[in-house]
Structures are given as structure tokens and as C-alpha cells.
Write a protein that holds these residues in place. Structure first.
Motif, PDB file in Angstrom:
ATOM      1  N   LEU A  35       0.837  -1.282  -0.092  1.00  0.00           N
ATOM      2  CA  LEU A  35      -0.029  -0.106   0.027  1.00  0.00           C
ATOM      3  C   LEU A  35       0.810   1.270  -0.047  1.00  0.00           C
ATOM      4  O   LEU A  35       1.975   1.302   0.455  1.00  0.00           O
ATOM      5  N   PRO A  36       0.203   2.301  -0.610  1.00  0.00           N
ATOM      6  CA  PRO A  36       1.100   3.643  -0.632  1.00  0.00           C
ATOM      7  C   PRO A  36       1.533   3.887   0.922  1.00  0.00           C
ATOM      8  O   PRO A  36       0.550   3.630   1.956  1.00  0.00           O
ATOM      9  N   ARG A  37       2.753   4.548   1.153  1.00  0.00           N
ATOM     10  CA  ARG A  37       3.043   4.860   2.418  1.00  0.00           C
ATOM     11  C   ARG A  37       3.087   6.221   3.003  1.00  0.00           C
ATOM     12  O   ARG A  37       3.422   6.782   3.838  1.00  0.00           O
ATOM     13  N   SER A  38       2.552   7.154   1.838  1.00  0.00           N
ATOM     14  CA  SER A  38       2.580   8.353   1.834  1.00  0.00           C
ATOM     15  C   SER A  38       1.643   9.133   0.923  1.00  0.00           C
ATOM     16  O   SER A  38       0.971   8.282   0.069  1.00  0.00           O
ATOM     17  N   GLU A  44       1.973  11.339  -1.354  1.00  0.00           N
ATOM     18  CA  GLU A  44       2.505  11.216  -2.851  1.00  0.00           C
ATOM     19  C   GLU A  44       2.662  10.033  -3.518  1.00  0.00           C
ATOM     20  O   GLU A  44       2.041   9.711  -4.629  1.00  0.00           O
ATOM     21  N   GLU A  45       2.926   8.819  -2.638  1.00  0.00           N
ATOM     22  CA  GLU A  45       2.729   7.624  -3.230  1.00  0.00           C
ATOM     23  C   GLU A  45       1.451   7.183  -3.730  1.00  0.00           C
ATOM     24  O   GLU A  45       1.146   6.403  -4.620  1.00  0.00           O
ATOM     25  N   PHE A  46       0.407   7.499  -2.844  1.00  0.00           N
ATOM     26  CA  PHE A  46      -1.011   7.401  -3.032  1.00  0.00           C
ATOM     27  C   PHE A  46      -1.472   8.326  -4.510  1.00  0.00           C
ATOM     28  O   PHE A  46      -1.966   7.717  -5.393  1.00  0.00           O
ATOM     29  N   ARG A  47      -1.007   9.317  -4.443  1.00  0.00           N
ATOM     30  CA  ARG A  47      -1.326  10.191  -5.563  1.00  0.00           C
ATOM     31  C   ARG A  47      -0.808   9.493  -6.809  1.00  0.00           C
ATOM     32  O   ARG A  47      -1.657   9.274  -7.777  1.00  0.00           O
ATOM     33  N   LEU A  50      -0.186   6.215  -7.549  1.00  0.00           N
ATOM     34  CA  LEU A  50      -0.714   4.815  -7.427  1.00  0.00           C
ATOM     35  C   LEU A  50      -2.355   5.165  -8.022  1.00  0.00           C
ATOM     36  O   LEU A  50      -2.953   4.473  -8.979  1.00  0.00           O
ATOM     37  N   GLU A  64      -2.489  13.401   4.994  1.00  0.00           N
ATOM     38  CA  GLU A  64      -1.439  12.879   5.616  1.00  0.00           C
ATOM     39  C   GLU A  64      -2.034  12.882   7.042  1.00  0.00           C
ATOM     40  O   GLU A  64      -2.276  13.779   7.608  1.00  0.00           O
ATOM     41  N   SER A 119       1.502   8.651   7.477  1.00  0.00           N
ATOM     42  CA  SER A 119       0.840   7.821   6.610  1.00  0.00           C
ATOM     43  C   SER A 119      -0.617   8.305   6.098  1.00  0.00           C
ATOM     44  O   SER A 119      -1.086   9.299   6.623  1.00  0.00           O
ATOM     45  N   LEU A 138      -6.761   0.844  -4.062  1.00  0.00           N
ATOM     46  CA  LEU A 138      -5.863   0.231  -3.089  1.00  0.00           C
ATOM     47  C   LEU A 138      -5.392  -0.956  -3.502  1.00  0.00           C
ATOM     48  O   LEU A 138      -4.249  -1.378  -3.598  1.00  0.00           O
TER      49      LEU A 138
END
Length: 251
Positions: free
Chosen positions: A28-31, A33-36, A38, A68, A73, A230
Motif C-alpha cells: 500500500l502507499p506509504r505517503s 505522494e505515493e498514493f497520488r 498509484l 496525511e 501515513s 488500493l
């Protein structure tokens, strides 16, 4: 542990659902920015289903807004509606009906600001999930966005009772979705831990904490967000328009 903070005492903080350990299909994205990255990738390839305009169709838009947490997270904002007016005291996502001449995107950003005081730009939007034809008669368009700065979050007490950050790891946990019989899809105060799972396709419950169980339509939108964004579930296995709502949500 579930920590719930009423909006009147919220200040610059918010309620938080601490993550329980999930069994993950993929990292899973850890931030944020990573979520953005993905979310943009997965929603760009998602063939969303739109409900066509027709006489009698009323439209609303909601926001699956990822922000955030203090530890860095990413979490999605869930609200409990004020105990007045339409959907009093029910779990929901920031959003509301479209004003005359508005697009879903414009309405989503306006409602996010009106309800929570958060400013988002069109460029913060990452994509959309399927339109959901709710039993209330509204067709709901869910928009996904990410904000790196939510420090200005200020709930509108006329519309929002409390604000909660649901850790994405908790949302992705295998024990979060549960399918129950119609008679067990009851309001929070009446929920039973020993309710038997449905033998066939029942009603969805998103069990996010000891005092946070969410049904459709909001539960359906959270479930599709979980599956598509996700977990990367195939679109054909992640449709929600057929999900049944409990009778007490038909307003």
C-alpha cells in the motif's frame, strides 16, 4: 483503537482509526505522494460507469479525500453528519448535491470547502469511480483527490458532527468488508458482533472500528475505492451499482 473527536472540539485535529494489521495483496502507499501516483495510474485505466441524464435524475458528488496523518501515513476522510436535517448522524463523505450549472468536479471541491474548510484545486483531483444510483433518488459521483496539507481543516458545525481519518491500511484489511443478512444491517447502536454472515450476497458492512460500521451508499463507495485504487481489483469484479442499501438509508 478508535478515537472519535466531535467537530465542536476538533480544532486542527481529527478523529483517527488506528490501523489493524491487514493481509495485503500488494504494498500500500506509504505517503500521500505515493498514493497520488498509484491512484492516478489506476483511475486512468478504470472504465467507470456513468448514469446518463434523464428526467427525474438528481445528482450529487462526494470526495474520497486522502490526507496525511501526523505520522505521515495516508488516510481517507470520513465524516459523521450533524444530527439535524437529511441523513442526520449518518456516516458519509464530504459532498452534496450539484447546484444549477455545476459539474460534479466543481460541486465536490465546493462542498469540501464548505463542509471542512479545505481548499482543493482541480489539479488535486485524481479521477472518478462509478456513479452510484442511491435509493434516495440521487446519483452520486465519487471523486478521488489527495491533499498534502490538511492543517486548515475546520468542520462546519451546521453540517458535520465529527471528522475521522481512516488509515488506508485499515480500509484495505481483509476483515473490513462484511456481508450480512438484511435484518442485521442495522444502525450503529443496534449492531451485534455475533451477526451471522450472509449465505449468499447480502448487504455490505464496512467495519472500520468498534463504533464505525458503514453501509451503502457510503460503504459501497469506500469498498470500490478500496478494491479499485488500493488493491487493483479488476473493474468487472468491483462494480457497486447493484449493492443494496438498508431501508433506513433511503432518504
Amino acid at each position: 483503537m478508535l478515537s472519535t473527536t466531535p467537530a465542536s472540539h476538533l480544532g486542527s485535529g481529527s478523529g483517527k482509526i488506528e490501523a489493524m494489521e491487514p493481509t495485503r495483496r500488494a504494498p500500500l502507499p506509504r505517503s500521500v505522494e505515493e498514493f497520488r501516483v498509484l491512484a492516478h495510474s489506476r483511475l486512468a485505466g478504470f472504465p467507470r460507469i456513468e448514469v446518463a441524464d434523464a428526467p427525474g435524475v438528481r445528482r450529487a458528488a462526494v470526495v474520497l479525500c486522502v490526507v496525511e496523518e501526523p505520522d505521515g501515513s495516508p488516510a481517507v476522510i470520513v465524516i459523521k453528519r450533524a444530527y439535524r436535517g437529511r441523513n442526520a448522524g449518518q456516516w458519509g463523505l464530504p459532498g452534496g448535491r450539484l447546484d444549477e450549472g455545476e459539474t460534479a468536479e466543481q460541486a465536490a471541491l465546493r462542498e469540501l470547502h464548505e463542509e471542512l474548510g479545505l481548499h482543493a484545486r482541480p489539479g488535486d483531483l485524481l479521477g472518478a469511480l462509478d456513479d452510484f444510483p442511491a435509493a434516495s433518488g440521487f446519483t452520486i459521483t465519487p471523486l478521488v483527490l489527495a491533499l498534502t496539507d490538511a492543517t486548515r481543516l475546520r468542520p462546519n458545525l451546521d453540517e458535520v458532527h465529527s471528522v475521522h481519518l481512516v488509515d488506508l491500511a485499515r480500509l484495505a484489511a481483509e476483515d473490513t468488508p462484511r456481508w450480512v443478512r438484511a435484518e442485521d444491517a442495522v444502525r450503529q447502536a443496534e449492531l451485534r458482533d455475533d451477526a451471522a454472515p450472509a449465505d449468499a450476497v447480502g448487504l455490505l458492512q464496512m467495519r472500520l472500528g468498534p463504533k464505525m460500521t458503514i453501509h451503502a451508499p457510503t460503504g459501497a463507495l469506500l469498498w470500490q475505492f478500496r478494491e479499485v485504487v488500493l488493491l487493483g481489483t479488476a473493474p468487472s469484479a468491483a462494480r457497486v451499482a447493484h449493492f443494496t442499501q438498508p431501508d433506513w438509508t433511503h432518504r
